[in-house]
Design a protein around this motif. Structure first.
Motif, PDB file in Angstrom:
ATOM      1  N   GLU A   7       0.806  -1.217   0.000  1.00 40.82           N
ATOM      2  CA  GLU A   7       0.000   0.000   0.000  1.00 40.82           C
ATOM      3  C   GLU A   7       0.840   1.269   0.000  1.00 40.82           C
ATOM      4  OE1 GLU A   7      -3.934  -0.291   2.177  1.00 40.82           O
ATOM      5  OE2 GLU A   7      -2.652  -1.603   3.392  1.00 40.82           O
ATOM      6  N   GLU A   8       2.009   1.200   0.612  1.00 40.21           N
ATOM      7  CA  GLU A   8       2.895   2.364   0.605  1.00 40.21           C
ATOM      8  C   GLU A   8       4.291   1.957   1.062  1.00 40.21           C
ATOM      9  OE1 GLU A   8       2.353   5.454   3.550  1.00 40.21           O
ATOM     10  OE2 GLU A   8       1.331   4.053   4.907  1.00 40.21           O
ATOM     11  N   ARG A   9       5.235   2.809   0.742  1.00 41.60           N
ATOM     12  CA  ARG A   9       6.585   2.663   1.290  1.00 41.60           C
ATOM     13  C   ARG A   9       6.676   3.525   2.542  1.00 41.60           C
ATOM     14  NH1 ARG A   9      11.102   3.587  -3.234  1.00 41.60           N
ATOM     15  NH2 ARG A   9       9.847   5.443  -3.567  1.00 41.60           N
ATOM     16  N   GLY A  10       6.936   2.875   3.663  1.00 38.86           N
ATOM     17  CA  GLY A  10       7.097   3.594   4.913  1.00 38.86           C
ATOM     18  C   GLY A  10       8.560   3.730   5.263  1.00 38.86           C
ATOM     19  N   GLN A  76      17.568  -0.586  10.416  1.00 44.98           N
ATOM     20  CA  GLN A  76      17.859   0.546  11.305  1.00 44.98           C
ATOM     21  C   GLN A  76      16.992   1.746  10.940  1.00 44.98           C
ATOM     22  OE1 GLN A  76      19.901   0.221  13.896  1.00 44.98           O
ATOM     23  NE2 GLN A  76      20.548  -1.858  13.318  1.00 44.98           N
ATOM     24  N   SER A  77      17.028   2.751  11.777  1.00 49.26           N
ATOM     25  CA  SER A  77      16.286   3.978  11.529  1.00 49.26           C
ATOM     26  C   SER A  77      16.694   4.575  10.184  1.00 49.26           C
ATOM     27  CB  SER A  77      16.556   4.985  12.654  1.00 49.26           C
ATOM     28  OG  SER A  77      15.865   6.185  12.423  1.00 49.26           O
ATOM     29  N   GLY A  78      15.711   5.014   9.417  1.00 51.87           N
ATOM     30  CA  GLY A  78      15.957   5.611   8.114  1.00 51.87           C
ATOM     31  C   GLY A  78      15.744   4.668   6.953  1.00 51.87           C
ATOM     32  N   VAL A  79      15.576   3.372   7.238  1.00 49.96           N
ATOM     33  CA  VAL A  79      15.393   2.380   6.180  1.00 49.96           C
ATOM     34  C   VAL A  79      13.947   2.396   5.682  1.00 49.96           C
ATOM     35  CG1 VAL A  79      15.328  -0.107   5.709  1.00 49.96           C
ATOM     36  CG2 VAL A  79      17.234   0.876   6.966  1.00 49.96           C
ATOM     37  N   ALA A  80      13.766   2.349   4.360  1.00 48.78           N
ATOM     38  CA  ALA A  80      12.434   2.284   3.768  1.00 48.78           C
ATOM     39  C   ALA A  80      11.924   0.847   3.815  1.00 48.78           C
ATOM     40  CB  ALA A  80      12.466   2.776   2.330  1.00 48.78           C
ATOM     41  N   VAL A  81      10.624   0.696   4.060  1.00 46.17           N
ATOM     42  CA  VAL A  81      10.019  -0.635   4.151  1.00 46.17           C
ATOM     43  C   VAL A  81       8.677  -0.646   3.425  1.00 46.17           C
ATOM     44  CG1 VAL A  81      11.140  -1.391   6.286  1.00 46.17           C
ATOM     45  CG2 VAL A  81       9.075   0.013   6.412  1.00 46.17           C
ATOM     46  N   ASN A  82       8.297  -1.824   2.929  1.00 44.21           N
ATOM     47  CA  ASN A  82       6.997  -2.012   2.295  1.00 44.21           C
ATOM     48  C   ASN A  82       5.944  -2.270   3.370  1.00 44.21           C
ATOM     49  OD1 ASN A  82       8.057  -1.864  -0.365  1.00 44.21           O
ATOM     50  ND2 ASN A  82       8.739  -3.987  -0.200  1.00 44.21           N
ATOM     51  N   LEU A  83       4.799  -1.603   3.246  1.00 50.35           N
ATOM     52  CA  LEU A  83       3.743  -1.716   4.250  1.00 50.35           C
ATOM     53  C   LEU A  83       2.426  -2.158   3.618  1.00 50.35           C
ATOM     54  CD1 LEU A  83       4.392   1.594   6.254  1.00 50.35           C
ATOM     55  CD2 LEU A  83       5.246  -0.701   6.771  1.00 50.35           C
ATOM     56  N   GLU A  84       1.724  -3.041   4.331  1.00 52.85           N
ATOM     57  CA  GLU A  84       0.393  -3.484   3.898  1.00 52.85           C
ATOM     58  C   GLU A  84      -0.452  -3.799   5.121  1.00 52.85           C
ATOM     59  OE1 GLU A  84      -1.928  -7.082   1.498  1.00 52.85           O
ATOM     60  OE2 GLU A  84       0.246  -7.162   1.726  1.00 52.85           O
ATOM     61  N   ARG A  85      -1.670  -3.264   5.141  1.00 51.29           N
ATOM     62  CA  ARG A  85      -2.614  -3.628   6.194  1.00 51.29           C
ATOM     63  C   ARG A  85      -3.202  -5.007   5.913  1.00 51.29           C
ATOM     64  NH1 ARG A  85      -5.967   1.904   5.600  1.00 51.29           N
ATOM     65  NH2 ARG A  85      -5.296   1.457   3.463  1.00 51.29           N
ATOM     66  N   SER A 179       8.852   1.354  -8.826  1.00 52.96           N
ATOM     67  CA  SER A 179       8.706   2.717  -8.302  1.00 52.96           C
ATOM     68  C   SER A 179       7.893   2.787  -7.016  1.00 52.96           C
ATOM     69  CB  SER A 179       8.058   3.621  -9.359  1.00 52.96           C
ATOM     70  OG  SER A 179       6.738   3.180  -9.663  1.00 52.96           O
ATOM     71  N   GLU A 180       6.969   1.840  -6.814  1.00 54.93           N
ATOM     72  CA  GLU A 180       6.063   1.921  -5.683  1.00 54.93           C
ATOM     73  C   GLU A 180       6.480   1.065  -4.491  1.00 54.93           C
ATOM     74  OE1 GLU A 180       3.537   4.056  -5.534  1.00 54.93           O
ATOM     75  OE2 GLU A 180       4.130   4.778  -7.523  1.00 54.93           O
ATOM     76  N   THR A 185      14.959  -0.347  -5.261  1.00 53.24           N
ATOM     77  CA  THR A 185      16.213   0.172  -4.704  1.00 53.24           C
ATOM     78  C   THR A 185      17.199  -0.942  -4.369  1.00 53.24           C
ATOM     79  OG1 THR A 185      15.392   0.120  -2.412  1.00 53.24           O
ATOM     80  CG2 THR A 185      14.934   2.104  -3.709  1.00 53.24           C
ATOM     81  N   LEU A 186      16.872  -2.177  -4.734  1.00 51.89           N
ATOM     82  CA  LEU A 186      17.739  -3.308  -4.400  1.00 51.89           C
ATOM     83  C   LEU A 186      19.073  -3.249  -5.134  1.00 51.89           C
ATOM     84  CD1 LEU A 186      15.173  -6.257  -4.478  1.00 51.89           C
ATOM     85  CD2 LEU A 186      16.196  -5.197  -2.458  1.00 51.89           C
ATOM     86  N   SER A 187      20.082  -3.807  -4.495  1.00 53.38           N
ATOM     87  CA  SER A 187      21.408  -3.945  -5.103  1.00 53.38           C
ATOM     88  C   SER A 187      21.876  -5.385  -4.916  1.00 53.38           C
ATOM     89  CB  SER A 187      22.410  -2.990  -4.438  1.00 53.38           C
ATOM     90  OG  SER A 187      22.010  -1.642  -4.583  1.00 53.38           O
ATOM     91  N   VAL A 188      22.816  -5.794  -5.749  1.00 48.01           N
ATOM     92  CA  VAL A 188      23.390  -7.131  -5.610  1.00 48.01           C
ATOM     93  C   VAL A 188      24.004  -7.275  -4.220  1.00 48.01           C
ATOM     94  CG1 VAL A 188      25.203  -8.692  -6.438  1.00 48.01           C
ATOM     95  CG2 VAL A 188      23.796  -7.420  -8.076  1.00 48.01           C
ATOM     96  N   GLY A 189      23.712  -8.383  -3.567  1.00 50.88           N
ATOM     97  CA  GLY A 189      24.191  -8.629  -2.210  1.00 50.88           C
ATOM     98  C   GLY A 189      23.189  -8.303  -1.134  1.00 50.88           C
ATOM     99  N   ASP A 190      22.112  -7.577  -1.478  1.00 49.81           N
ATOM    100  CA  ASP A 190      21.085  -7.251  -0.489  1.00 49.81           C
ATOM    101  C   ASP A 190      20.330  -8.508  -0.069  1.00 49.81           C
ATOM    102  OD1 ASP A 190      21.738  -4.604  -0.523  1.00 49.81           O
ATOM    103  OD2 ASP A 190      20.012  -3.957  -1.715  1.00 49.81           O
ATOM    104  N   ILE A 191      19.824  -8.486   1.154  1.00 51.55           N
ATOM    105  CA  ILE A 191      19.052  -9.591   1.704  1.00 51.55           C
ATOM    106  C   ILE A 191      17.562  -9.234   1.652  1.00 51.55           C
ATOM    107  CG2 ILE A 191      18.622 -11.005   3.751  1.00 51.55           C
ATOM    108  CD1 ILE A 191      21.336 -11.459   2.474  1.00 51.55           C
ATOM    109  N   VAL A 192      16.734 -10.189   1.216  1.00 52.26           N
ATOM    110  CA  VAL A 192      15.294  -9.952   1.142  1.00 52.26           C
ATOM    111  C   VAL A 192      14.547 -11.058   1.880  1.00 52.26           C
ATOM    112  CG1 VAL A 192      15.314  -8.623  -0.997  1.00 52.26           C
ATOM    113  CG2 VAL A 192      15.234 -11.126  -1.106  1.00 52.26           C
TER     114      VAL A 192
END
Length: 218
Positions: A7-10, A76-85, A179-180, A185-192
């Motif tokens: 629903e949004e990026r928090g 950590q603080s400042g990190v963008a996250v995906n949000l869904e109710r 975009s949504e 914003t992922l890069s090689v080596g990132d953990i998901v």
């Protein structure tokens, strides 16, 4: 219950480390617009319970098991996250059945952009490979996606050697998803965070004993 339609990026605005737990405060004006104490909100695919609300932010407690299994351990603080109710009973299944129970993490091993979509290859942990099939559904950081390819080979491991025992899967992301959501914003080596299809898990549980008996000629 969720559907994997973000629903949004928090943004994580605060983290407090506790004894074998952590407390996060997340800003998200859309998901907090009607949120109440005790509601469920998925944060990067992790189902969490709202314990405090203030303005356009909510606070959640994350236990050690969740930290161990998900990328929230490093958030950590400042990190963008995906949000869904959580989906209402009269809502639409825009994605697929998502519980918000992360099965494990994968490592981004390649990103191949093109004019109209981007193909992302993710190293798959051994324990999850049986649940991932081509054209099946998977949740990556809370986003419901279709598996576009599966395979094996050295390309399944990330720069640090993590990501699985040679297994990988690919997802194809359209510009809107890029975009949504945070996937853009992922890069090689990132953990998901990964959550496989719950139906596949039940099928394995129910048929496993029969398959074993058949193999043993019983």
């Amino acid at each position: 219950m969720f559907t994997g339609i973000v629903e949004e990026r928090g943004t994580i605005v605060a983290r407090e480390d506790l004894a074998e737990a952590a407390r996060f405060t997340v800003r998200g004006p859309v998901v907090t617009s009607d949120a109440k104490f005790g509601d469920s909100i998925a944060v990067n695919g992790v189902c969490l319970t709202v314990v405090e609300l203030a303005d356009d932010a909510f606070t959640v407690d994350v236990m050690a098991e969740t930290l161990r299994r998900s990328s929230l351990s490093d958030a950590q603080s400042g990190v963008a996250v995906n949000l869904e109710r959580a989906m209402p009973a009269n809502g639409r299944f825009g994605g697929h059945i998502v519980q918000g129970h992360v099965d494990g993490v994968g490592t981004i091993v390649s990103i191949s952009p093109s004019e109209n979509w981007t193909v992302v290859r993710i190293g798959l942990p051994d324990a999850l490979r049986v649940y991932v099939v081509e054209k099946g559904s998977i949740t990556v950081d809370g986003v419901s996606l279709t598996v576009s390819a599966v395979g094996a080979g050295s390309a399944a491991s990330g720069p640090d050697g993590s990501g699985g025992g040679g297994e990988w899967f690919e997802i194809s992301l359209i510009p809107t998803t890029l975009s949504e959501t945070t996937l853009g914003t992922l890069s090689v080596g990132d953990i998901v965070n990964l959550e496989t299809d719950v139906i596949a898990k039940y099928v394995e549980r129910l048929t496993g004993p029969h398959a074993t008996n058949s193999a043993e000629g019983k």
